[in-house]
Enzyme design. Structure first.
Site, short mmCIF file in Angstrom:
data_model
loop_
_atom_site.label_atom_id
_atom_site.label_comp_id
_atom_site.label_asym_id
_atom_site.label_seq_id
_atom_site.Cartn_x
_atom_site.Cartn_y
_atom_site.Cartn_z
N THR A 1 0.68 -1.32 -0.02
CA THR A 1 -0.13 0.08 0.03
C THR A 1 0.87 1.21 -0.02
O THR A 1 0.75 2.20 -0.72
CB THR A 1 -1.09 -0.08 1.33
OG1 THR A 1 -1.68 -1.17 1.07
CG2 THR A 1 -1.86 1.46 1.29
N TYR A 2 2.05 1.33 0.95
CA TYR A 2 2.78 2.48 0.92
C TYR A 2 3.64 2.49 -0.19
O TYR A 2 4.21 3.58 -0.82
CB TYR A 2 3.70 2.38 2.23
CG TYR A 2 2.73 2.93 3.41
CD1 TYR A 2 2.24 4.38 3.22
CD2 TYR A 2 2.64 2.37 4.50
CE1 TYR A 2 1.49 4.91 4.32
CE2 TYR A 2 1.71 2.83 5.55
CZ TYR A 2 1.29 4.22 5.56
OH TYR A 2 0.38 4.55 6.49
N THR B 1 12.61 0.71 15.55
CA THR B 1 12.39 2.01 14.89
C THR B 1 12.47 1.64 13.24
O THR B 1 13.00 0.74 12.80
CB THR B 1 13.92 2.65 15.35
OG1 THR B 1 13.83 2.94 16.75
CG2 THR B 1 14.26 3.86 14.36
N GLU C 1 12.13 3.15 9.33
CA GLU C 1 12.49 4.30 8.50
C GLU C 1 11.73 4.23 7.25
O GLU C 1 11.32 3.36 6.56
CB GLU C 1 14.08 3.86 7.97
CG GLU C 1 15.08 3.72 9.36
CD GLU C 1 15.31 2.43 9.78
OE1 GLU C 1 14.87 1.41 9.16
OE2 GLU C 1 15.73 2.29 10.74
#
Length: 189
Positions: free
Chosen positions: A114-115, A136, A138
């Site tokens: 999707t991204y 984390t 990115e």
């Protein structure tokens, strides 16, 4: 080394606290019925969510990006349900989920399509045996336009691989520098 199924992921999360909080199914709608980027357990992975904590890269101080001597002034801190990443820039975030990786398991984390189909690339290094913490994340905006990331929704998928034999030295044994991280963590050397 074999990839692990939804049944294994559920068992490890519920019995060993491998993922907290844990969603045993796949969530595709918010509580009020709105469509969202899916998260939770999939057939052979777990779709992680982005928390409301972001660090967006900025060029205000025109510093050099140096992984050995990283200047925190390179980021602007944002706490929000959405994060707008400037064109051709990036942001850091963290997962809503806390992970405890077993000694005989290695994970690989891949961005959600999707991204990716919007030019937003998610990069996360593998979670090594006995690593634990919030991940984390990115996010790179490869487009010439601002890009939006949604907190509380899916952003990447974690695949779990179980080894036929236990490693001699785990991430915890080595005293890994990102062990137990609780927030968005900047580069360490």
């Amino acid at each position: 080394m074999s990839i692990k199924s939804d049944k294994w992921i559920r068992r490890m999360a519920q019995e060993s606290g491998m993922i907290e909080p844990f969603e045993p199914g796949q969530v595709r709608q918010s509580a009020d019925g709105q469509k969202i980027v899916s998260y939770g357990t999939s057939s052979y992975g777990y779709d992680i969510r982005c928390a409301r904590e972001f660090k967006v890269f900025t060029n205000i101080y025109s510093t050099v990006v140096d992984p050995k001597n990283f200047d925190e002034k390179s980021f602007v801190d944002i706490e929000s349900d959405v994060c707008i990443i400037p064109p051709n820039s990036f942001a850091l975030a963290r997962t809503m989920e806390y992970f405890r990786i077993p000694r005989n398991v290695l994970t690989i984390c891949l961005g959600k399509s999707t991204y990716a189909r919007c030019g937003i690339i998610v990069n996360v290094t593998p979670f090594e045996p006995e690593w634990e913490g919030y991940v984390t994340l990115e996010f790179s905006n490869t487009t010439p336009l601002p890009a939006k990331i949604y907190a509380g929704e899916g952003c990447a998928q974690v695949l779990f691989f179980e080894s036929d034999e236990v490693c001699e030295t785990s991430y915890r044994d080595r005293g890994g520098k990102y062990q137990g991280q609780t927030g968005v963590t900047l580069p360490k050397t």
